[in-house]
Design a protein around this motif. Structure first.
Motif, short mmCIF file in Angstrom:
data_model
loop_
_atom_site.label_atom_id
_atom_site.label_comp_id
_atom_site.label_asym_id
_atom_site.label_seq_id
_atom_site.Cartn_x
_atom_site.Cartn_y
_atom_site.Cartn_z
N ASN A 14 43.10 46.45 35.38
CA ASN A 14 41.71 46.05 35.20
C ASN A 14 41.69 44.70 34.48
OD1 ASN A 14 38.94 46.06 35.07
ND2 ASN A 14 38.86 47.41 33.31
N VAL A 15 41.25 43.67 35.15
CA VAL A 15 41.18 42.35 34.55
C VAL A 15 39.76 42.12 34.04
CG1 VAL A 15 41.38 39.87 34.96
CG2 VAL A 15 42.98 41.44 36.04
N GLN A 16 39.69 41.54 32.88
CA GLN A 16 38.41 41.19 32.30
C GLN A 16 38.45 39.73 31.88
OE1 GLN A 16 38.40 44.23 29.17
NE2 GLN A 16 36.77 45.27 30.29
N VAL A 17 37.26 39.18 31.66
CA VAL A 17 37.16 37.82 31.14
C VAL A 17 36.31 37.83 29.89
CG1 VAL A 17 37.54 36.64 33.34
CG2 VAL A 17 35.22 37.27 32.68
N LYS A 18 36.63 36.91 29.02
CA LYS A 18 35.89 36.71 27.79
C LYS A 18 35.16 35.38 27.95
CE LYS A 18 36.89 36.51 22.82
NZ LYS A 18 37.99 36.68 21.85
N ILE A 19 33.84 35.37 27.76
CA ILE A 19 33.02 34.19 28.01
C ILE A 19 32.31 33.81 26.71
CG2 ILE A 19 31.18 33.20 29.42
CD1 ILE A 19 31.73 35.63 31.37
N ASN A 20 32.44 32.54 26.32
CA ASN A 20 31.76 32.11 25.09
C ASN A 20 30.41 31.48 25.42
OD1 ASN A 20 32.24 29.43 25.83
ND2 ASN A 20 33.86 29.11 24.33
N ASN A 21 29.68 31.05 24.40
CA ASN A 21 28.34 30.49 24.60
C ASN A 21 28.33 29.21 25.43
OD1 ASN A 21 26.34 32.21 23.46
ND2 ASN A 21 27.14 31.73 21.43
N GLU A 22 29.45 28.50 25.49
CA GLU A 22 29.54 27.27 26.27
C GLU A 22 29.96 27.53 27.71
OE1 GLU A 22 31.17 27.48 23.13
OE2 GLU A 22 29.29 26.77 22.28
N GLY A 23 30.24 28.79 28.05
CA GLY A 23 30.65 29.13 29.41
C GLY A 23 32.14 29.06 29.65
N TYR A 24 32.91 28.79 28.61
CA TYR A 24 34.36 28.78 28.77
C TYR A 24 34.86 30.22 28.89
CZ TYR A 24 34.77 23.82 27.84
OH TYR A 24 34.69 22.45 27.94
N VAL A 27 46.20 38.13 25.47
CA VAL A 27 45.56 38.98 26.48
C VAL A 27 44.62 40.00 25.85
CG1 VAL A 27 47.41 38.71 28.17
CG2 VAL A 27 47.46 40.66 26.59
N ASN A 28 44.55 40.04 24.54
CA ASN A 28 43.70 40.99 23.84
C ASN A 28 42.27 40.47 23.81
OD1 ASN A 28 42.24 42.02 21.43
ND2 ASN A 28 44.08 43.28 21.24
N ALA A 29 41.33 41.30 24.26
CA ALA A 29 39.93 40.88 24.36
C ALA A 29 39.36 40.43 23.03
CB ALA A 29 39.09 42.01 24.94
N GLU A 30 39.77 41.07 21.96
CA GLU A 30 39.20 40.74 20.66
C GLU A 30 39.85 39.50 20.04
OE1 GLU A 30 36.60 42.52 20.17
OE2 GLU A 30 37.15 43.95 21.71
N GLU A 31 41.06 39.16 20.44
CA GLU A 31 41.82 38.11 19.78
C GLU A 31 41.93 36.79 20.54
OE1 GLU A 31 43.04 38.33 16.66
OE2 GLU A 31 42.06 40.27 16.57
N ALA A 76 31.48 36.21 21.81
CA ALA A 76 31.80 36.10 23.23
C ALA A 76 31.38 37.38 23.94
CB ALA A 76 33.30 35.86 23.43
N CYS A 77 31.32 37.31 25.26
CA CYS A 77 31.04 38.47 26.11
C CYS A 77 32.34 38.88 26.80
CB CYS A 77 30.01 38.12 27.18
SG CYS A 77 28.43 37.56 26.54
N ILE A 78 32.56 40.17 26.92
CA ILE A 78 33.71 40.70 27.67
C ILE A 78 33.15 41.33 28.94
CG2 ILE A 78 35.66 42.29 27.67
CD1 ILE A 78 35.90 40.09 25.56
N CYS A 79 33.58 40.80 30.09
CA CYS A 79 33.04 41.24 31.38
C CYS A 79 34.17 41.64 32.32
CB CYS A 79 32.25 40.11 32.04
SG CYS A 79 30.95 39.39 31.02
N ASP A 80 33.91 42.64 33.15
CA ASP A 80 34.86 42.98 34.21
C ASP A 80 34.89 41.83 35.22
OD1 ASP A 80 35.54 45.46 33.15
OD2 ASP A 80 33.90 46.46 34.19
N ALA A 81 36.04 41.61 35.81
CA ALA A 81 36.19 40.52 36.78
C ALA A 81 36.89 41.02 38.03
CB ALA A 81 36.98 39.37 36.17
#
Length: 141
Positions: free
Chosen positions: A1-11, A30-34, A69-74
């Motif tokens: 399961n791959v996820q992406v972390k997105i910040n307020n600037e869209g990175y 690769v850790n979502a929180e770190e 940041a937001c953590i979203c499924d990709a």
């Protein structure tokens, strides 16, 4: 399961579902929180989930440094996009959404660089000129 972390600037930073690794040391990159391993994607219409807009259907997280940041499924789709030369750099940018590694860091003869009008196409394979999912576009803009 791959996820992406997105910040307020869209990175975006790619992360992995580490629940299955919970009893093991999880690499920070690769850790979502770190992870803070950001890259800039090109968002369709410039719209993306952010902590500032509530993260949409994603969950919000805050790094220990205070970065929200937001953590979203990709869903990753690995497919050929072009089968012939692109008409322009603008066409490439309008169709492709993410970047790739610099082909020069790959093993020697991994890619064949072919100059086009305003860009360079790096075909996978020493003598290849066939567009496929591994083709890399180097844009001079």
């Amino acid at each position: 399961n791959v996820q992406v972390k997105i910040n307020n600037e869209g990175y975006v930073a790619v992360v992995h579902d580490t629940f299955v690794m919970q009893n093991h040391m999880i690499p920070a990159h690769v850790n979502a929180e770190e992870t803070l391993n950001w890259f800039k994607p090109y968002w369709d219409g410039g719209i993306f989930p952010t902590p500032a807009n509530g993260c949409g259907n994603c969950r919000q997280t805050t790094h220990v440094t205070g970065i929200d940041a937001c953590i979203c499924d990709a869903n990753v789709i690995d497919e050929r996009v072009f089968s012939v030369d692109a008409a322009s750099v603008e066409e490439i940018v309008s169709i492709l959404s993410i970047g790739a590694i610099d082909p020069f860091i790959a093993d020697a003869d991994s890619y064949n660089a072919v100059s086009k009008a305003g860009y360079i196409v790096h075909f996978k394979g020493a003598a290849s000129t066939t567009y496929d999912a591994d083709t890399i576009f180097e844009l001079n803009h």
